[in-house]
Design an enzyme around this catalytic site. Structure first.
Site, mmCIF file in Angstrom:
data_model
loop_
_atom_site.group_PDB
_atom_site.id
_atom_site.type_symbol
_atom_site.label_atom_id
_atom_site.label_comp_id
_atom_site.label_asym_id
_atom_site.label_seq_id
_atom_site.Cartn_x
_atom_site.Cartn_y
_atom_site.Cartn_z
ATOM 1 N N LYS A 91 -45.103 33.643 13.405
ATOM 2 C CA LYS A 91 -44.676 33.142 12.090
ATOM 3 C C LYS A 91 -44.012 34.263 11.280
ATOM 4 C CE LYS A 91 -49.350 34.012 10.342
ATOM 5 N NZ LYS A 91 -50.681 33.398 10.127
ATOM 6 N N TYR B 280 -33.850 55.057 -12.865
ATOM 7 C CA TYR B 280 -34.053 54.141 -13.988
ATOM 8 C C TYR B 280 -35.244 54.531 -14.849
ATOM 9 C CZ TYR B 280 -30.775 50.671 -12.068
ATOM 10 O OH TYR B 280 -29.670 50.007 -11.615
HETATM 11 C C1 LIG Z 1 -51.660 34.144 10.931
HETATM 12 C C2 LIG Z 1 -52.724 33.467 11.697
HETATM 13 C C3 LIG Z 1 -53.266 34.054 12.863
HETATM 14 C C4 LIG Z 1 -52.933 35.462 13.315
HETATM 15 O O1 LIG Z 1 -53.839 36.378 12.735
HETATM 16 P P1 LIG Z 1 -53.784 37.939 13.062
HETATM 17 O O2 LIG Z 1 -54.867 38.521 12.218
HETATM 18 O O3 LIG Z 1 -52.440 38.403 12.639
HETATM 19 O O4 LIG Z 1 -54.012 38.093 14.521
HETATM 20 C C5 LIG Z 1 -54.152 33.310 13.610
HETATM 21 N N1 LIG Z 1 -54.519 32.062 13.214
HETATM 22 C C6 LIG Z 1 -54.046 31.493 12.087
HETATM 23 C C7 LIG Z 1 -54.519 30.132 11.707
HETATM 24 C C8 LIG Z 1 -53.162 32.174 11.279
HETATM 25 O O5 LIG Z 1 -52.715 31.613 10.150
#
Ligand SMILES: *Cc1c(COP(=O)(O)O)cnc(C)c1O
Length: 369
Positions: free
Chosen positions: A38, A264
């Site tokens: 993702k 800035y």
């Molecule tokens: C993002 C996510 C993961 C991955 O978790 P990590 O700590 O990055 O391994 C796994 N399961 C769900 C439901 C997630 O949203």
């Protein structure tokens, strides 16, 4: 890799392969692995990362949103893809692109059954999300009868997976709580198995779960951050290789006199004669203002140079007094001498936020295995 001449995020597929093999070695052989890709594969490059993981033999992919799943299909990924957080407006495109989806509420369940029935679909693979204590998405135990009832009234869906998510798998102080989540998941899964005449894929662990609760691997584990080279454990991190290295160059060098100010709001005031360098990367690229005013620094020719003054939208300035360097020289923001975890800490955040926050404006460069 040749030295960079602009701001790039280098994606090391060799490091990805190394991390994949390491995490694989932590779970029993028959346990499947889902690669969580993702948010552009945690800010890297989802298509390239997914193709590499697929070639390495990963079983499954997960994305948060439908558009991310579609992008993977368009990049030619044929493996099963689970959309973790679908919305009902996307159900038709989910079906059209053969994406599996998480069903986390009564509303989503009923809406999806309607969509699938309308299209005349049979046994569409869904994963039921169970809430075991994170209180983010998912069904609780008292809703299960409602799910069984809905299932008995339709042929449109099939429960391919049952899953839940751990709230604090990285934190040993929360061990009791995590064991409680694992127990609840087991109990709810058993109730499903009694109600169904087949066994869905059970999956619970994220990366820290894989490391800390191997006894809870069930049928599949879901790894995100670990694949990209980080866990929440300094010792385990030594076994992994960061996939992303954020590099830039020196655009301009300025000799500065005592009393002059930098950037800035004149936020930095020179206490004496000094030398600064301006870099073509700023908060619009994901290096937020929280890293400015000497809270974090970068590496120039192997030497640490603090970020001075306020981070601008497209640039930031560093103190290079005493460092031998020229305009055009390479600068490392994170990776190599400074892991993303360490840089993130200086901005009071975590690697997840830093690496997923590198904006799409930064060019991604793939380093093959
Ligand atoms: C993002 C996510 C993961 C991955 O978790 P990590 O700590 O990055 O391994 C796994 N399961 C769900 C439901 C997630 O949203």
């Amino acid at each position: 890799m040749p030295k960079t001449r602009e701001t790039v995020l280098e994606i090391d597929l060799g490091a990805l392969a190394h991390n994949y093999r390491y995490l694989r070695s932590k779970v029993p052989e028959n346990v499947k692995m889902m690669g969580v890709v993702k948010a552009f594969a945690y800010g890297s490059e989802a298509g390239e990362v997914a193709h590499k993981l697929s070639e390495l033999g990963i079983d499954y992919f997960a994305v948060a949103y439908t558009s991310e799943g579609i992008a993977l299909r368009e990049a030619g990924i044929k493996d099963p893809i689970l959309v973790l957080h679908p919305q009902s407006v996307n159900f038709e495109s989910i079906i059209e692109h053969c994406l599996e989806l998480s069903i986390y509420s009564e509303f989503v369940l009923k809406e999806f059954i309607k969509s699938a029935e309308k299209l005349g679909i049979k046994e569409y693979p869904i994963h039921i999300k169970l809430n075991t204590g994170l209180n983010r998405l998912g069904f609780v135990e008292k809703e299960l009868e409602m799910i069984f009832e809905a299932l008995s009234n339709t042929k449109a869906i099939k429960i391919k997976g049952l899953f839940s998510h751990l709230a604090a798998s990285e934190d040993w102080r929360e061990r009791e709580f995590t064991l409680g989540q694992i127990g609840k998941f087991r109990t709810m899964a058993r109730l499903f198995m009694n109600a169904l005449n087949y066994k869905p894929i059970l999956h619970l662990c994220n990366t820290s779960g894989i490391i800390n609760y191997p006894e809870a691997s069930f049928d599949m584990v879901r790894s995100g951050i670990g694949l990209y080279g980080f866990t929440n454990d300094r010792e385990i991190d030594k076994q992994l290789k960061p996939v992303g290295t954020l590099k830039t160059i020196i655009s301009q060098i300025h000799p500065i006199e005592k009393g002059e100010t930098i950037g800035y709001n004149r936020a930095y005031k020179a206490a004496g004669t000094m030398k600064t360098a301006t870099l073509p990367i700023g908060h619009a690229d994901g290096i937020n203002r929280q890293y400015g005013n000497e809270r974090a620094g970068v590496f120039v020719n192997g030497q640490f140079a603090p970020i001075i003054g306020n981070v601008c939208m497209d640039m930031l300035m560093i103190d290079i007094t005493g460092i031998t360097c020229d305009e055009g020289d390479e600068v490392i923001i994170f990776g190599g001498p400074q892991p993303a975890t360490k840089f993130a800490e200086k901005g009071k955040t975590i690697s997840y936020e830093l690496i997923t926050g590198i904006s799409q404006r930064v060019k991604r460069v793939i380093k093959p295995e």
